[in-house]
Design a protein around this motif. Sequence first.
Motif, PDB file in Angstrom:
ATOM      1  N   VAL A 213     -59.264  37.641  29.865  1.00 40.97           N
ATOM      2  CA  VAL A 213     -58.297  36.552  30.078  1.00 40.97           C
ATOM      3  C   VAL A 213     -59.024  35.275  30.492  1.00 40.97           C
ATOM      4  O   VAL A 213     -58.762  34.188  29.967  1.00 40.97           O
ATOM      5  N   ARG A 214     -59.959  35.408  31.421  1.00 40.74           N
ATOM      6  CA  ARG A 214     -60.691  34.238  31.899  1.00 40.74           C
ATOM      7  C   ARG A 214     -61.462  33.569  30.762  1.00 40.74           C
ATOM      8  O   ARG A 214     -61.456  32.348  30.616  1.00 40.74           O
TER       9      ARG A 214
ATOM     10  N   HIS B 255     -62.209  29.100  27.176  1.00 36.49           N
ATOM     11  CA  HIS B 255     -62.887  28.647  25.954  1.00 36.49           C
ATOM     12  C   HIS B 255     -62.013  28.588  24.711  1.00 36.49           C
ATOM     13  O   HIS B 255     -62.349  27.869  23.762  1.00 36.49           O
ATOM     14  N   LEU B 256     -60.933  29.363  24.658  1.00 40.33           N
ATOM     15  CA  LEU B 256     -60.208  29.490  23.390  1.00 40.33           C
ATOM     16  C   LEU B 256     -58.832  28.828  23.413  1.00 40.33           C
ATOM     17  O   LEU B 256     -58.099  28.907  22.428  1.00 40.33           O
ATOM     18  N   VAL B 257     -58.469  28.168  24.509  1.00 42.34           N
ATOM     19  CA  VAL B 257     -57.163  27.517  24.609  1.00 42.34           C
ATOM     20  C   VAL B 257     -57.323  26.009  24.440  1.00 42.34           C
ATOM     21  O   VAL B 257     -58.165  25.382  25.088  1.00 42.34           O
ATOM     22  N   ARG B 258     -56.523  25.445  23.538  1.00 43.21           N
ATOM     23  CA  ARG B 258     -56.475  23.999  23.346  1.00 43.21           C
ATOM     24  C   ARG B 258     -55.027  23.536  23.448  1.00 43.21           C
ATOM     25  O   ARG B 258     -54.163  24.075  22.744  1.00 43.21           O
ATOM     26  N   ASP B 259     -54.753  22.573  24.336  1.00 38.12           N
ATOM     27  CA  ASP B 259     -53.391  22.057  24.535  1.00 38.12           C
ATOM     28  C   ASP B 259     -52.399  23.176  24.838  1.00 38.12           C
ATOM     29  O   ASP B 259     -51.267  23.190  24.337  1.00 38.12           O
ATOM     30  N   GLY B 260     -52.846  24.138  25.634  1.00 38.43           N
ATOM     31  CA  GLY B 260     -51.962  25.216  26.071  1.00 38.43           C
ATOM     32  C   GLY B 260     -51.735  26.329  25.068  1.00 38.43           C
ATOM     33  O   GLY B 260     -50.954  27.236  25.315  1.00 38.43           O
ATOM     34  N   VAL B 261     -52.438  26.271  23.923  1.00 35.30           N
ATOM     35  CA  VAL B 261     -52.246  27.284  22.870  1.00 35.30           C
ATOM     36  C   VAL B 261     -53.593  27.922  22.538  1.00 35.30           C
ATOM     37  O   VAL B 261     -54.609  27.226  22.423  1.00 35.30           O
ATOM     38  N   VAL B 262     -53.586  29.250  22.353  1.00 36.79           N
ATOM     39  CA  VAL B 262     -54.813  29.946  21.963  1.00 36.79           C
ATOM     40  C   VAL B 262     -55.154  29.605  20.519  1.00 36.79           C
ATOM     41  O   VAL B 262     -54.292  29.692  19.630  1.00 36.79           O
TER      42      VAL B 262
ATOM     43  N   ASP C  58     -56.242  29.789  16.783  1.00 38.27           N
ATOM     44  CA  ASP C  58     -55.829  30.880  15.896  1.00 38.27           C
ATOM     45  C   ASP C  58     -56.321  30.654  14.469  1.00 38.27           C
ATOM     46  O   ASP C  58     -55.578  30.101  13.650  1.00 38.27           O
ATOM     47  N   PRO C  59     -57.541  31.049  14.137  1.00 37.88           N
ATOM     48  CA  PRO C  59     -58.563  31.664  14.986  1.00 37.88           C
ATOM     49  C   PRO C  59     -59.417  30.599  15.673  1.00 37.88           C
ATOM     50  O   PRO C  59     -59.310  29.411  15.341  1.00 37.88           O
ATOM     51  N   PRO C  60     -60.300  31.010  16.620  1.00 35.33           N
ATOM     52  CA  PRO C  60     -61.146  30.029  17.305  1.00 35.33           C
ATOM     53  C   PRO C  60     -62.208  29.453  16.378  1.00 35.33           C
ATOM     54  O   PRO C  60     -62.585  30.072  15.372  1.00 35.33           O
ATOM     55  N   SER C  61     -62.707  28.269  16.751  1.00 35.14           N
ATOM     56  CA  SER C  61     -63.778  27.630  15.969  1.00 35.14           C
ATOM     57  C   SER C  61     -65.120  28.254  16.323  1.00 35.14           C
ATOM     58  O   SER C  61     -65.276  28.925  17.346  1.00 35.14           O
ATOM     59  N   LYS C  62     -66.113  27.995  15.474  1.00 32.22           N
ATOM     60  CA  LYS C  62     -67.475  28.480  15.750  1.00 32.22           C
ATOM     61  C   LYS C  62     -67.994  27.903  17.056  1.00 32.22           C
ATOM     62  O   LYS C  62     -68.707  28.569  17.816  1.00 32.22           O
ATOM     63  N   GLU C  63     -67.634  26.647  17.333  1.00 39.60           N
ATOM     64  CA  GLU C  63     -68.089  25.992  18.565  1.00 39.60           C
ATOM     65  C   GLU C  63     -67.488  26.665  19.799  1.00 39.60           C
ATOM     66  O   GLU C  63     -68.169  26.861  20.811  1.00 39.60           O
ATOM     67  N   GLN C  64     -66.208  27.023  19.710  1.00 37.79           N
ATOM     68  CA  GLN C  64     -65.558  27.705  20.830  1.00 37.79           C
ATOM     69  C   GLN C  64     -66.211  29.070  21.091  1.00 37.79           C
ATOM     70  O   GLN C  64     -66.465  29.448  22.228  1.00 37.79           O
ATOM     71  N   ILE C  65     -66.470  29.804  20.008  1.00 43.15           N
ATOM     72  CA  ILE C  65     -67.099  31.121  20.144  1.00 43.15           C
ATOM     73  C   ILE C  65     -68.502  30.990  20.724  1.00 43.15           C
ATOM     74  O   ILE C  65     -68.905  31.766  21.606  1.00 43.15           O
ATOM     75  N   ALA C  66     -69.241  29.984  20.274  1.00 47.92           N
ATOM     76  CA  ALA C  66     -70.602  29.777  20.774  1.00 47.92           C
ATOM     77  C   ALA C  66     -70.592  29.453  22.265  1.00 47.92           C
ATOM     78  O   ALA C  66     -71.438  29.950  23.032  1.00 47.92           O
ATOM     79  N   ALA C  67     -69.623  28.633  22.698  1.00 46.29           N
ATOM     80  CA  ALA C  67     -69.534  28.281  24.121  1.00 46.29           C
ATOM     81  C   ALA C  67     -69.182  29.511  24.955  1.00 46.29           C
ATOM     82  O   ALA C  67     -69.726  29.719  26.054  1.00 46.29           O
ATOM     83  N   MET C  68     -68.284  30.333  24.432  1.00 41.17           N
ATOM     84  CA  MET C  68     -67.912  31.562  25.139  1.00 41.17           C
ATOM     85  C   MET C  68     -69.105  32.512  25.223  1.00 41.17           C
ATOM     86  O   MET C  68     -69.381  33.094  26.279  1.00 41.17           O
ATOM     87  N   ARG C  69     -69.832  32.629  24.135  1.00 43.34           N
ATOM     88  CA  ARG C  69     -71.008  33.514  24.113  1.00 43.34           C
ATOM     89  C   ARG C  69     -72.051  33.043  25.135  1.00 43.34           C
ATOM     90  O   ARG C  69     -72.651  33.861  25.847  1.00 43.34           O
ATOM     91  N   ALA C  70     -72.260  31.729  25.215  1.00 39.18           N
ATOM     92  CA  ALA C  70     -73.235  31.192  26.167  1.00 39.18           C
ATOM     93  C   ALA C  70     -72.812  31.504  27.609  1.00 39.18           C
ATOM     94  O   ALA C  70     -73.650  31.841  28.458  1.00 39.18           O
ATOM     95  N   ASP C  71     -71.518  31.417  27.877  1.00 39.83           N
ATOM     96  CA  ASP C  71     -70.989  31.730  29.207  1.00 39.83           C
ATOM     97  C   ASP C  71     -71.223  33.208  29.537  1.00 39.83           C
ATOM     98  O   ASP C  71     -71.634  33.560  30.653  1.00 39.83           O
TER      99      ASP C  71
END
Length: 313
Positions: free
Chosen positions: A166-167, A172-179, A181-194
Amino acid sequence: MTRVAAVDCGTNSIRLLVADADPATGELVDLDRRMTIVRLGQGVDRTGRLAPEALRRTFAACREYAAIIKEHGAERLRFVATSASRDAENRDEFVRGVLDILGVEPEVISGDQEAEFSFTGATKELAGGDHFPKPYLVVDIGGGSTEFVVGDDQVRAARSVDIGCVRMTERHLVRDGVVSDPPSKEQIAAMRADIEAALDLAEETVPLREARTLVGLAGSVTTVSAIAQELPEYDSAAIHHSRVSHDRVREITEWLLRSTHAERAAVPSMHPGRVDVIGAGALVLLSIMERIGAEEVVVSEHDILDGIAWSVA
């Protein structure tokens, strides 16, 4: 036999186990085991507070569980609360509500205590089996945090880090209150780095790479197993002690992160409450496997809930 009840209230779900426990034989016989998605940690990472609607959902589940505990005549009850309620400014409101409904105060335990319960619950059955060589690395991928525990018969080292499904989704995957669908490569990369940064933290105190058996717990891991087996519905018996290879985890994770909400929701074994957060949870699992070079993960349906039950027995 002692009849006990254990409640585990996490960031995403609240779960109940009523069981007969025999400490002399190590036998724990389930009478009722259930889970409700309440998303208690909704917005906590952003606001620092438990949302009113999240508290309402959680208290409704507590009232349902109180009736079940009374019906089975459990002699002892322990209620353990984890990551979301540790972090929240208004956690006293949560404590008062649980006390009113169930008659016990929720114990807001530390990450180290959480790790110890998870290890006990997950490994008590594995001991003595040559096909599960020690030491074990138990990873409990929750909603707000992930616990890492290395041990043989007992815990040798443990660490909790803030990379729950959830965290990670909310961060990383929510924009303007919405998840997304699907996430961008940049979002996934930022999540992976975290996630990788959190693994670095875990590895400062837990010798992750010494493990010979990786044991994965909680809904993200069990759902990955259900998808890997192409189960027509969620089946705890088929999932418990199943093994999922690294390659299969990678395939499933990649699919989850490029799929739409509707495609994930159509998976027959997918709980509706996991549809938006399962991609993040699977990525945490994959990252752990890659970090330690694990060829497979052993999936356990027995986890912190069973550890809590043993502690009260």
